[in-house]
Design a protein around this motif. Structure first.
Motif, mmCIF file in Angstrom:
data_model
loop_
_atom_site.group_PDB
_atom_site.id
_atom_site.type_symbol
_atom_site.label_atom_id
_atom_site.label_comp_id
_atom_site.label_asym_id
_atom_site.label_seq_id
_atom_site.Cartn_x
_atom_site.Cartn_y
_atom_site.Cartn_z
ATOM 1 N N ASN A 564 -16.801 47.766 29.319
ATOM 2 C CA ASN A 564 -17.875 47.744 30.318
ATOM 3 C C ASN A 564 -18.883 46.639 30.027
ATOM 4 O O ASN A 564 -19.380 45.986 30.950
ATOM 5 C CB ASN A 564 -18.578 49.105 30.367
ATOM 6 N N ILE A 565 -19.191 46.417 28.761
ATOM 7 C CA ILE A 565 -20.159 45.367 28.436
ATOM 8 C C ILE A 565 -19.576 43.988 28.722
ATOM 9 O O ILE A 565 -20.281 43.074 29.160
ATOM 10 C CB ILE A 565 -20.600 45.496 26.961
ATOM 11 N N THR A 566 -18.268 43.815 28.503
ATOM 12 C CA THR A 566 -17.628 42.516 28.730
ATOM 13 C C THR A 566 -16.995 42.418 30.109
ATOM 14 O O THR A 566 -16.124 41.570 30.330
ATOM 15 C CB THR A 566 -16.546 42.257 27.658
ATOM 16 N N ALA A 567 -17.397 43.277 31.066
ATOM 17 C CA ALA A 567 -16.755 43.293 32.389
ATOM 18 C C ALA A 567 -16.800 41.928 33.057
ATOM 19 O O ALA A 567 -15.842 41.515 33.721
ATOM 20 C CB ALA A 567 -17.423 44.345 33.279
ATOM 21 N N GLY A 568 -17.903 41.193 32.901
ATOM 22 C CA GLY A 568 -18.016 39.889 33.542
ATOM 23 C C GLY A 568 -17.330 38.775 32.792
ATOM 24 O O GLY A 568 -17.036 37.736 33.378
ATOM 25 N N ARG A 569 -17.048 38.963 31.511
ATOM 26 C CA ARG A 569 -16.383 37.950 30.679
ATOM 27 C C ARG A 569 -15.412 38.656 29.741
ATOM 28 O O ARG A 569 -15.724 38.907 28.576
ATOM 29 C CB ARG A 569 -17.413 37.160 29.857
ATOM 30 N N PRO A 570 -14.205 38.988 30.221
ATOM 31 C CA PRO A 570 -13.269 39.769 29.403
ATOM 32 C C PRO A 570 -12.871 39.104 28.089
ATOM 33 O O PRO A 570 -12.442 39.767 27.162
ATOM 34 C CB PRO A 570 -12.043 39.912 30.325
ATOM 35 N N GLY A 571 -13.036 37.781 27.977
ATOM 36 C CA GLY A 571 -12.592 37.088 26.782
ATOM 37 C C GLY A 571 -13.586 37.061 25.645
ATOM 38 O O GLY A 571 -13.294 36.513 24.566
ATOM 39 N N LEU A 572 -14.767 37.652 25.823
ATOM 40 C CA LEU A 572 -15.788 37.608 24.777
ATOM 41 C C LEU A 572 -15.413 38.490 23.586
ATOM 42 O O LEU A 572 -14.671 39.467 23.717
ATOM 43 C CB LEU A 572 -17.134 38.037 25.345
ATOM 44 N N THR A 573 -15.948 38.154 22.440
ATOM 45 C CA THR A 573 -15.580 38.820 21.190
ATOM 46 C C THR A 573 -16.468 40.036 20.936
ATOM 47 O O THR A 573 -17.482 40.249 21.601
ATOM 48 C CB THR A 573 -15.706 37.848 20.012
ATOM 49 N N LEU A 574 -16.095 40.809 19.909
ATOM 50 C CA LEU A 574 -16.888 41.978 19.535
ATOM 51 C C LEU A 574 -18.266 41.561 19.044
ATOM 52 O O LEU A 574 -19.257 42.281 19.265
ATOM 53 C CB LEU A 574 -16.146 42.775 18.457
ATOM 54 N N ALA A 619 -27.066 45.521 28.605
ATOM 55 C CA ALA A 619 -26.200 44.755 27.692
ATOM 56 C C ALA A 619 -25.148 43.981 28.475
ATOM 57 O O ALA A 619 -24.828 42.830 28.144
ATOM 58 C CB ALA A 619 -25.544 45.706 26.688
ATOM 59 N N ARG A 620 -24.595 44.583 29.519
ATOM 60 C CA ARG A 620 -23.590 43.905 30.353
ATOM 61 C C ARG A 620 -24.187 42.683 31.040
ATOM 62 O O ARG A 620 -23.507 41.682 31.263
ATOM 63 C CB ARG A 620 -23.048 44.897 31.387
ATOM 64 N N ALA A 621 -25.468 42.773 31.393
ATOM 65 C CA ALA A 621 -26.117 41.658 32.078
ATOM 66 C C ALA A 621 -26.438 40.518 31.123
ATOM 67 O O ALA A 621 -26.303 39.343 31.478
ATOM 68 C CB ALA A 621 -27.392 42.140 32.772
ATOM 69 N N VAL A 622 -26.859 40.812 29.902
ATOM 70 C CA VAL A 622 -27.310 39.744 28.998
ATOM 71 C C VAL A 622 -26.158 39.092 28.245
ATOM 72 O O VAL A 622 -26.326 37.997 27.701
ATOM 73 C CB VAL A 622 -28.354 40.271 27.988
#
Length: 726
Positions: A564-574, A619-622
């Motif tokens: 959910n936090i990476t919904a806009g950028r699925p490739g981001l890391t932990l 968090a999803r927005a930032v």
């Protein structure tokens, strides 16, 4: 990175045609090491191009001298742009997509190229006319989609014609068995005929299997294409449309298109295939007995006449039945979506009564349709019985009166073939009956899918580098059907990096300003500029990806907290996820969960609190590091402790970006650089907190209402004003 080279090459080919695809819009398939031709084609199609992957040989490639840039997909996952060819010299000119455009292309011959290239290319052109992606959803659109499968349709047609030819022989063989084998007791003839029957039966089974397989593949391909187009069209509709419509009603109308699909790939295809049988077998019927053939045609024609006459009244009732079913489906969706409210308010009896009434309406219309449809079926039944039973009696009478007119074997053969001729004729008449429901369903789907979309705004426009400077200049906006404008001649400006607060009474226009910033509504007068660029000129996808938006009631998808936090950028890391959660004040509760960031969020976010959901939305927005952040009552659902955590982090969140914060809690806006006071769609004042306390009566009154225990500030001002977060 080889995959990046393919993206750059595809983007360069698109730019040749005046398009500017955004590399961030490409969604990689996790199963592919590098982007495939199909994945690149889908991406470019979404960007307003028409792309197609194919395999060619060197001889064909070197002749494409006048073609626009062609993307060559290399064996190692890289790519090259072919910008020219010379068949006389046997070379093509290639350019590296990762190099500057000013670098001269390199000539390459067949021997050198074939070591690197296996024949895969990607052709790109600009979409010049209406295609399936943007054309209105009509019967013509659906028919064109079906006709795209011309190779499968051709193979099915050949198989059907061959099967029709094979179906002639069994009745003729039966006629020979009766006339020659039985009458003359010829065993050798029986053996020969048995061998023919076995051979014909084998080929008939084989061809029937092949036709069913081809029909199944055709149906699934069309189903997949329709599903992809419908969902893409639905996502392209503007948010304003969904806000005006009931969700269940929209879904009911959209799903009606699958009735049209079932008609095209089911009844229509079956009837058209049966017509092959009619074309082939009908001449043989007249050969066996012209009189019986005319009787069969006349009876089938009477059945068709009955169906056509009854079509109008039945169709009118069918439209009402579909409407009642759609309303009942909308009520079911609404009940499931609002089940928490139904349970907490004990509304089960009320909703049950509404469901009973909706079901009663559906049953009533369905019963009326069934009763009215029963009459044409009853009237047509005598003619159907005549074809299947009466013809043999008439034929037997003719044989007794004049044995030369029709023999016993010919009569049996006629009966076997006659039923197959009547079926497609009756089916053609009933197709007209089905057309009513199909056209009604198509109209229902078109009423949603043919609405104006945001496709052009999402795929065209400028993509400037966004820093966050905002300018409103005489902006006036009215909602559809509203008697008064929501914004009236709004003018103010804030430099990039400013933390701007918006306050005012309910309906003052605060949330409308945030909607305009997101591009939800573009039908305003005046000018709204972002870094000096008119907002309506900016590519809508680029704009929204440059914004971080947190609303009062945020939706979380079924899936893990990390997803959910990476919904806009699925490739981001932990690490990116943890950093965003820390900024939003969500890290502390996430780490207390048993599965941490892999905790699964149920539908409706029922397993986390409202405050936790709000912090995850922040968090999803930032996490995308937007240049502009919009917080529209983002802390209203938080408890005091959570709100304090988020407010404490706002200073860190605002570093390097413009913040637009709508809040009815003025204490959370004290640290803003500027606070804009709205009233009745107009800007009353804009200044820092301390200045507004001195000179703005509305702001001073709002502050006093929320801070009665404090005595600072002047004593003058209106007695009271209602406070709301609208």
């Amino acid at each position: 990175m080889p995959g990046f080279a393919r993206l750059k090459a595809a983007a360069a080919a698109a730019r040749f045609h005046g398009l500017d695809p955004d590399l961030q819009d490409f969604v990689a398939d996790p199963t592919e090491a590098v982007p495939s031709a199909a994945a690149l084609a889908r991406w470019l199609d979404d960007q307003g191009a028409v792309a197609q992957g194919m395999v060619v040989r060197w001889r064909a490639l070197v002749r494409m001298r006048a073609a626009p840039p062609i993307v060559l997909l290399l064996r190692d996952g890289g790519a090259a742009l072919m910008v020219g060819a010379d068949p006389e010299r046997g070379v093509v000119w290639l350019r590296d997509p990762l190099e500057d455009d000013a670098v001269a292309p390199v000539p390459v011959d067949a021997l050198r190229l074939e070591h690197l290239w296996a024949g895969d290319i990607l052709l790109v052109r600009r979409r010049r006319d209406e295609t399936e992606a943007d054309a209105p959803i009509t019967m013509r659109w659906l028919a064109r989609m079906v006709l795209r499968e011309k190779h499968a349709l051709r193979d099915i047609g050949i198989a059907s014609m061959t099967l029709s030819m094979l179906q002639i022989f069994p009745p003729l063989i039966v006629m020979q068995v009766i006339d020659r084998v039985v009458n003359y007791r010829s065993m050798s003839t029986l053996v020969s005929i048995s061998g023919l029957i076995i051979i014909f039966s084998f080929y008939e089974v084989l061809l029937s299997y092949a036709r069913r397989e081809l029909s199944m593949v055709l149906t699934t391909r069309i189903d997949a294409r329709i599903s992809l187009h419908v969902f893409s069209r639905l996502l392209a509709l503007p948010l304003e449309y969904f806000e005006r419509q009931q969700a269940g009603n929209v879904l009911g109308r959209v799903m009606a298109i699958y009735k049209v699909r079932d008609f095209l790939t089911g009844r229509l295809m079956t009837t058209l295939l049966d017509l092959f049988t009619l074309v082939v077998i009908l001449p043989f019927l007249f050969l066996l007995s012209p009189a019986l053939a005319w009787m069969t045609l006349a009876a089938a024609g009477m059945i068709g006449l009955v169906v056509v006459v009854s079509m109008g009244p039945v169709s009118r009732l069918m439209v009402r039945q579909l409407s009642a079913e759609r309303e009942r489906g909308a009520m079911l969706y609404e009940s499931v979506a609002g089940i928490r409210t139904i349970k907490t308010l004990a509304l089960e009896p009320v909703r049950r009564q509404m469901w009973d009434e909706a079901t009663a309406r559906v049953i009533r219309w369905k019963l009326d349709v069934g009763r009215l449809s029963n009459w044409p079926q009853t009237l047509a039944m005598p003619f159907d019985l005549f074809i299947t039973r009466g013809i043999i009696l008439v034929g037997a009478f003719m044989a007794l009166e004049n044995p030369a007119s029709v023999g016993v074997g010919a009569l049996v053969a006629f009966m076997m073939l006659g039923g197959r001729v009547a079926a497609p004729l009756v089916g053609m008449a009933r197709l007209l009956d089905d057309m009513n429901e199909v056209l009604a369903s198509l109209g229902e789907a078109g009423s949603v899918l043919n609405q104006p979309t945001e496709t052009r705004a999402l795929t065209t426009g400028l993509r400037p580098r966004i820093m966050g400077g905002l300018v409103f200049e005489g902006v006036t906006f009215s909602y559809p059907g509203a008697s008064a404008p929501a914004l009236r001649d709004v003018s103010f400006s804030v430099p990039a990096g400013t933390m701007l607060g918006l306050v005012g009474r309910s309906g003052s226009g605060k949330s409308t300003i945030t909607r305009l910033l997101q591009g939800v509504s573009r039908s305003y007068s005046g000018y709204l500029r972002l870094d000096g660029v008119d907002l309506r000129e900016i590519n809508l996808t680029h704009l929204r990806r440059s914004l971080g938006v947190v609303l009062q009631d945020n939706f979380l998808f079924r899936g893990t907290i990390r997803d959910n936090i990476t919904a806009g950028r699925p490739g981001l890391t932990l690490d990116d996820v943890v950093r965003a959660a820390r900024l939003a004040g969500a890290e502390e509760f996430i780490e207390r969960l048993p599965a941490g960031y892999e905790t699964f969020i149920e539908e409706g976010s029922t397993n986390i609190s409202g405050g936790q959901r709000q912090r995850l939305a922040i968090a999803r927005a930032v996490i995308t590091d937007p240049r502009v952040m919009i917080l529209d009552e983002a802390t209203s659902a938080l408890d005091p402790e959570s709100e304090a955590v988020v407010n404490a982090n706002l200073e860190r969140i605002s570093q390097g970006r413009t913040m637009v914060i709508v809040s009815h809690r003025l204490s959370s806006l004290v640290g803003c650089d500027l606070i804009c006071v709205m009233d009745q769609g107009q800007v009353v004042d804009i200044a820092p907190h301390a200045v507004l306390l001195e000179r703005c009566a509305i702001y001073r009154t709002l502050w006093r209402q929320q801070n009665r225990h404090m005595s600072d500030g002047p004593e003058s001002g209106p007695a009271s004003l209602p406070v709301s977060g609208g």
